[in-house]
Motif scaffolding. Structure first.
Motif: not given
Length: 432
Positions: A77, A110-113, A123-125, A127
């Motif tokens: 994302r 930005d994205g998710n990991w 998991h998280g976000s 930048d």
């Protein structure tokens, strides 16, 4: 004749044909560095918006960390929040085309990991900041079979020198151990995506816009102008020159012009964004086309003479010069038909314009039954000269070869040997 002599003769013949086949333009468009800079500003604004809409793929892979083991990660994302091109310039590359150089560009993502390390899952976000992006674009100019200009990307390269990713999560210290692998992959993906977008933008936006340049322009019901390119555009260190046919033609029947265009010696003027060189050939083909279409015929009757002028177009008035007229056709109205026996010829020089038409004046008596009786025929060779002020609005006299939504301002007119020079600044009017 020996084989060697025959080869030499064929080579000389081919050279002669190539030289005689070269066509001088009847109309020249010159875009200066100032004009290119203005166009570049408009183009960079569009490119910046398109780059900000790049779709980035998900990233996944394995990475081994010493004393930790194999790490499985997924980046998804990806959202490119912004893409800024603060510093850029366009340069003329002589005999090659144009080069656009972009430096110190930057972007934010930005994205998710998601990560898996043995039995640890998290998991998280995140930048990501991309800095010091350098883009170099080479543009090749040409023309197609219809005489329209073409443009394409001959080369594109993108270099990113700094990528910084920041993870949020409980094990931030651990994620930072493999950030270099993600940064490296992301750098390669973005570098490729930027050039893919540039190539696509040139083909889908810039090329179609250039094709709005009119190859032919309709003047009226009788004539049009051929503005097709006679050669691909050429670049020098100072300007981009486009050589056009610049020829009026009859819409009913187009015939070959019986005189050639002469070479134009453009002055080194660069105060305006764009210059147009309209040669004497350009204007004389207008006379040739309208004469061939039978348009250079005018009729004058007494009703056309302004009231208050003590002159009437009748046999009584002309009997002072030809006494027998009143005897043969007493007190009858007359009609004068003015026609050009040949196409008028225009000369252009530093002092202005001079026109030398040959005009035939056929006089008729209008009989009581409205039929015409021929009286006399006069052939006149007249000449006239127009100064610069008389032609200061020539840009409204015929359509100029301009792409869509371009307006001219700050117009100047100069006369040179064998051509009229029109200079102007341009303004692009976007669609409302």
């Amino acid at each position: 004749m020996g084989a060697q002599s025959l080869a030499v003769a064929c080579g000389v013949l081919a050279l002669c044909l190539a030289l005689t086949g070269a066509t001088n333009p009847g109309f020249v468009v010159r875009i200066t560095q100032a004009g290119l800079d203005y166009a570049h500003q408009q183009g960079i604004t569009v490119l910046e918006k398109e780059l900000a809409q790049l779709k980035l793929p998900d990233i996944s892979g394995d990475f081994r960390i010493r004393h930790v083991g194999k790490v499985r990660y997924e980046i998804s994302r990806l959202d490119l929040r912004s893409f800024h091109l603060p510093y850029s310039r366009i340069s003329l590359v002589p005999n090659a085309g144009l080069q656009v150089s972009i430096s110190n560009a930057f972007a934010e993502v930005d994205g998710n990991w998601r990560v898996k390390i043995h039995f640890i899952r998290d998991h998280g976000s995140f930048d990501l900041e991309v800095e010091n992006i350098y883009i170099k674009i080479n543009l090749k100019l040409g023309s197609d079979a219809s005489g329209k200009p073409t443009i394409d990307t001959s080369d594109c390269s993108t270099r990113i020198s700094k990528v910084r990713v920041h993870f949020s999560g409980k094990f931030g210290w651990l994620y930072n151990l493999f950030h270099s692998a993600i940064e490296s992959r992301f750098r390669k993906i973005l570098e490729n995506k930027v050039c893919e977008n540039v190539v696509s933008s040139v083909r889908s936006d810039l090329q179609p816009y250039l094709r709005t340049l009119p190859v032919t322009a309709r003047i009226d019901a009788m004539a049009g102008i051929d503005y097709s390119l006679v050669a691909p555009p050429t670049t020098t260190a100072q300007s981009l020159d486009v050589d056009l046919k610049g020829e009026f033609f009859s819409l009913a029947h187009r015939s070959a012009v019986p005189f050639p265009p002469l070479a134009l010696a453009f002055p080194p003027d660069h105060d305006r964004m764009v210059y147009f060189g309209a040669s004497s050939y350009f204007f004389n083909t207008a006379g040739f086309a309208y004469h061939g279409a039978g348009a250079l015929v005018f009729e004058i009757t007494d009703s056309l003479i302004p009231k208050g002028i003590d002159f009437h177009l009748n046999t009584s008035t002309f009997s002072a010069f030809i006494p027998q007229l009143e005897k043969m056709y007493p007190d009858m109205l007359m009609k004068l038909r003015l026609s050009a026996s040949s196409a008028p010829f225009l000369n252009i020089g530093p002092g202005g314009l001079s026109l030398k038409p040959v005009v035939d004046i056929q006089a008729y008596a209008i009989l009581p039954n409205s039929s015409l009786a021929p009286l006399f025929l006069l052939s006149l060779v007249s000449s006239g000269t127009a100064c610069g002020g008389d032609c200061a609005r020539l840009d409204q006299g015929f359509p100029l070869p301009l792409p869509d939504r371009i307006q001219l301002s700050n117009i100047l007119v100069r006369f040179h040997q064998n051509f009229l020079l029109l200079g102007a600044d341009v303004h692009y009017q976007p669609r409302g």
